[in-house]
Design a protein around this motif. Structure first.
Motif, PDB file in Angstrom:
ATOM      1  N   GLU A   1      21.006  70.330 -67.417  1.00 48.05           N
ATOM      2  CA  GLU A   1      19.683  70.488 -66.825  1.00 48.05           C
ATOM      3  C   GLU A   1      18.740  69.389 -67.323  1.00 48.05           C
ATOM      4  OE1 GLU A   1      18.874  72.866 -64.518  1.00 48.05           O
ATOM      5  OE2 GLU A   1      21.007  73.322 -64.595  1.00 48.05           O
ATOM      6  N   LYS A   2      17.881  68.947 -66.438  1.00 46.23           N
ATOM      7  CA  LYS A   2      16.873  67.957 -66.806  1.00 46.23           C
ATOM      8  C   LYS A   2      15.703  68.695 -67.452  1.00 46.23           C
ATOM      9  CE  LYS A   2      15.282  63.684 -66.300  1.00 46.23           C
ATOM     10  NZ  LYS A   2      15.684  62.681 -67.223  1.00 46.23           N
ATOM     11  N   LEU A   3      15.269  68.214 -68.605  1.00 52.02           N
ATOM     12  CA  LEU A   3      14.145  68.837 -69.295  1.00 52.02           C
ATOM     13  C   LEU A   3      12.819  68.381 -68.690  1.00 52.02           C
ATOM     14  CD1 LEU A   3      15.355  68.393 -72.981  1.00 52.02           C
ATOM     15  CD2 LEU A   3      15.379  70.490 -71.627  1.00 52.02           C
ATOM     16  N   ASP A   4      11.822  69.252 -68.704  1.00 45.41           N
ATOM     17  CA  ASP A   4      10.483  68.937 -68.228  1.00 45.41           C
ATOM     18  C   ASP A   4       9.726  68.257 -69.370  1.00 45.41           C
ATOM     19  OD1 ASP A   4       7.839  68.862 -67.389  1.00 45.41           O
ATOM     20  OD2 ASP A   4       7.861  70.907 -66.571  1.00 45.41           O
ATOM     21  N   ILE A   5       9.775  66.936 -69.377  1.00 46.02           N
ATOM     22  CA  ILE A   5       9.190  66.148 -70.468  1.00 46.02           C
ATOM     23  C   ILE A   5       7.671  66.293 -70.508  1.00 46.02           C
ATOM     24  CG2 ILE A   5       8.996  63.849 -71.505  1.00 46.02           C
ATOM     25  CD1 ILE A   5      11.849  65.091 -71.510  1.00 46.02           C
ATOM     26  N   LYS A   6       7.034  66.401 -69.351  1.00 47.46           N
ATOM     27  CA  LYS A   6       5.570  66.561 -69.318  1.00 47.46           C
ATOM     28  C   LYS A   6       5.157  67.855 -70.009  1.00 47.46           C
ATOM     29  CE  LYS A   6       4.453  63.798 -65.281  1.00 47.46           C
ATOM     30  NZ  LYS A   6       3.870  63.771 -63.935  1.00 47.46           N
ATOM     31  N   ALA A   7       5.870  68.943 -69.726  1.00 46.96           N
ATOM     32  CA  ALA A   7       5.567  70.227 -70.359  1.00 46.96           C
ATOM     33  C   ALA A   7       5.827  70.157 -71.864  1.00 46.96           C
ATOM     34  CB  ALA A   7       6.392  71.348 -69.726  1.00 46.96           C
ATOM     35  N   MET A   8       6.916  69.491 -72.242  1.00 44.70           N
ATOM     36  CA  MET A   8       7.234  69.346 -73.664  1.00 44.70           C
ATOM     37  C   MET A   8       6.156  68.540 -74.388  1.00 44.70           C
ATOM     38  SD  MET A   8      11.345  68.653 -73.449  1.00 44.70           S
ATOM     39  CE  MET A   8      11.624  68.536 -75.229  1.00 44.70           C
ATOM     40  N   THR A   9       5.664  67.485 -73.760  1.00 42.31           N
ATOM     41  CA  THR A   9       4.617  66.649 -74.351  1.00 42.31           C
ATOM     42  C   THR A   9       3.333  67.448 -74.533  1.00 42.31           C
ATOM     43  OG1 THR A   9       5.595  64.665 -73.394  1.00 42.31           O
ATOM     44  CG2 THR A   9       3.278  64.518 -74.062  1.00 42.31           C
ATOM     45  N   LYS A  10       2.993  68.243 -73.540  1.00 37.46           N
ATOM     46  CA  LYS A  10       1.789  69.087 -73.628  1.00 37.46           C
ATOM     47  C   LYS A  10       1.932  70.088 -74.772  1.00 37.46           C
ATOM     48  CE  LYS A  10      -1.202  72.044 -70.850  1.00 37.46           C
ATOM     49  NZ  LYS A  10      -1.418  72.669 -69.541  1.00 37.46           N
ATOM     50  N   ALA A  11       3.108  70.709 -74.887  1.00 38.67           N
ATOM     51  CA  ALA A  11       3.353  71.666 -75.966  1.00 38.67           C
ATOM     52  C   ALA A  11       3.293  70.978 -77.324  1.00 38.67           C
ATOM     53  CB  ALA A  11       4.704  72.351 -75.765  1.00 38.67           C
ATOM     54  N   ALA A  12       3.861  69.782 -77.399  1.00 40.79           N
ATOM     55  CA  ALA A  12       3.859  69.020 -78.655  1.00 40.79           C
ATOM     56  C   ALA A  12       2.435  68.725 -79.100  1.00 40.79           C
ATOM     57  CB  ALA A  12       4.655  67.724 -78.496  1.00 40.79           C
TER      58      ALA A  12
ATOM     59  N   ASP B   1       1.944  78.651 -74.681  1.00 37.46           N
ATOM     60  CA  ASP B   1       2.407  79.638 -75.666  1.00 37.46           C
ATOM     61  C   ASP B   1       2.272  79.134 -77.100  1.00 37.46           C
ATOM     62  OD1 ASP B   1       3.173  81.260 -73.535  1.00 37.46           O
ATOM     63  OD2 ASP B   1       5.290  80.682 -73.642  1.00 37.46           O
ATOM     64  N   MET B   2       2.121  77.825 -77.295  1.00 40.10           N
ATOM     65  CA  MET B   2       2.158  77.256 -78.641  1.00 40.10           C
ATOM     66  C   MET B   2       1.099  77.831 -79.583  1.00 40.10           C
ATOM     67  SD  MET B   2       4.872  75.526 -78.565  1.00 40.10           S
ATOM     68  CE  MET B   2       5.435  76.498 -77.183  1.00 40.10           C
ATOM     69  N   PRO B   3      -0.184  77.933 -79.174  1.00 39.54           N
ATOM     70  CA  PRO B   3      -1.170  78.494 -80.111  1.00 39.54           C
ATOM     71  C   PRO B   3      -0.826  79.927 -80.533  1.00 39.54           C
ATOM     72  CG  PRO B   3      -2.285  77.335 -78.339  1.00 39.54           C
ATOM     73  CD  PRO B   3      -0.826  77.413 -77.948  1.00 39.54           C
ATOM     74  N   THR B   4      -0.334  80.728 -79.618  1.00 36.03           N
ATOM     75  CA  THR B   4       0.035  82.109 -79.941  1.00 36.03           C
ATOM     76  C   THR B   4       1.202  82.144 -80.921  1.00 36.03           C
ATOM     77  OG1 THR B   4      -0.700  82.817 -77.755  1.00 36.03           O
ATOM     78  CG2 THR B   4       0.749  84.328 -78.952  1.00 36.03           C
ATOM     79  N   ILE B   5       2.196  81.270 -80.703  1.00 40.09           N
ATOM     80  CA  ILE B   5       3.350  81.205 -81.608  1.00 40.09           C
ATOM     81  C   ILE B   5       2.894  80.778 -82.995  1.00 40.09           C
ATOM     82  CG2 ILE B   5       5.513  79.994 -82.093  1.00 40.09           C
ATOM     83  CD1 ILE B   5       5.872  79.783 -78.998  1.00 40.09           C
ATOM     84  N   LEU B   6       2.044  79.760 -83.064  1.00 40.42           N
ATOM     85  CA  LEU B   6       1.535  79.296 -84.358  1.00 40.42           C
ATOM     86  C   LEU B   6       0.741  80.383 -85.069  1.00 40.42           C
ATOM     87  CD1 LEU B   6       0.452  75.708 -83.333  1.00 40.42           C
ATOM     88  CD2 LEU B   6       2.028  76.235 -85.207  1.00 40.42           C
ATOM     89  N   MET B   7      -0.145  81.047 -84.352  1.00 42.10           N
ATOM     90  CA  MET B   7      -0.991  82.072 -84.962  1.00 42.10           C
ATOM     91  C   MET B   7      -0.199  83.297 -85.408  1.00 42.10           C
ATOM     92  SD  MET B   7      -4.633  81.931 -82.937  1.00 42.10           S
ATOM     93  CE  MET B   7      -3.941  82.089 -81.295  1.00 42.10           C
TER      94      MET B   7
END
Length: 163
Positions: free
Chosen positions: A46-57, A128-134
Motif C-alpha cells: 500500500e502507498k502511504l499518505d505522506i501528506k497526512a504523515m507530515t501533518k501528524a509529525a 489524533d496526535m494531541p489526544t495520544i500525547l495527552m
C-alpha cells in the motif's frame, strides 16, 4: 561530558520487491533482508499518505510528555522531551523519517514511526496526535517498529557546540 543538547536519528522504511545486494558482509545482508521482509509484511504494497504523515509529525514536534511513546513503564527520569523536527523524505521506494530532539526515551522513535505509519495507512488521523500525547498511555500510540533501518546519526553535547 557536557549536557545533551540534541540527538538526531533516521529510520528508513522501504517497500521493495527486488533487492540487489552487492559487496555486503553477511550480517549487513541479513539486516537489509530483514528490513525488506518487515516492510513487505507490514506495508503490504500500500502507498502511504505522506501528506497526512507530515501533518501528524508536525503535531508531535515541540515539548511534550512522551510517556505514551516509550515501552519502559518504570522510567526513573522524566518523560518530557523536546522534538525539534520530524522530516519525511521520499525517494523511489524509500521513505526516510528523520527525528531531531533533545533526547529520546526507550523505543520512542520506533513508536513514533509506527504511529506515523498507521496515519499513512489511514488507520489513524493526524488530528489524533494531541489526544495520544495527552493520554500518556502506551496503548494509545502506534505499533513498535522493528529496529532494522534505525540509525543514530549524531549526539551533540554543549561542550562540543561552537558558540
Amino acid at each position: 561530558m557536557g549536557n545533551l543538547t540534541h540527538a538526531a536519528g533516521r529510520l528508513a522504511v522501504s517497500k521493495v520487491s527486488d533487492v540487489v545486494l552487492k559487496n555486503l558482509d553477511k550480517d549487513r545482508e541479513k539486516e537489509i533482508v530483514k528490513l525488506v521482509d518487515f516492510m513487505e509484511k507490514y506495508m503490504d504494497g500500500e502507498k502511504l499518505d505522506i501528506k497526512a504523515m507530515t501533518k501528524a509529525a508536525m503535531l508531535m514536534e515541540g515539548t511534550h510528555d512522551f510517556r505514551g511513546f516509550t515501552s519502559n513503564k518504570k522510567m526513573k527520569t522524566g518523560t518530557e522531551r523536546t522534538v525539534y523536527s520530524i522530516t519525511l523524505e521520499e525517494s523511489d521506494d524509500l521513505l526516510t523519517l528523520s527525528f531531531t530532539g533533545d533526547g529520546f526515551l526507550t523505543n520512542m522513535v520506533r513508536i513514533m514511526t509506527g504511529t506515523l505509519v498507521e496515519v499513512g495507512e489511514g488507520a489513524r488521523k493526524p488530528e489524533d496526535m494531541p489526544t495520544i500525547l495527552m493520554s500518556m498511555d502506551r496503548a494509545n500510540a502506534g505499533k513498535l517498529m522493528p529496529p532494522e533501518g534505525l540509525t543514530l546519526e549524531c549526539v551533540e553535547y554543549e561542550d562540543n557546540l561552537k558558540k
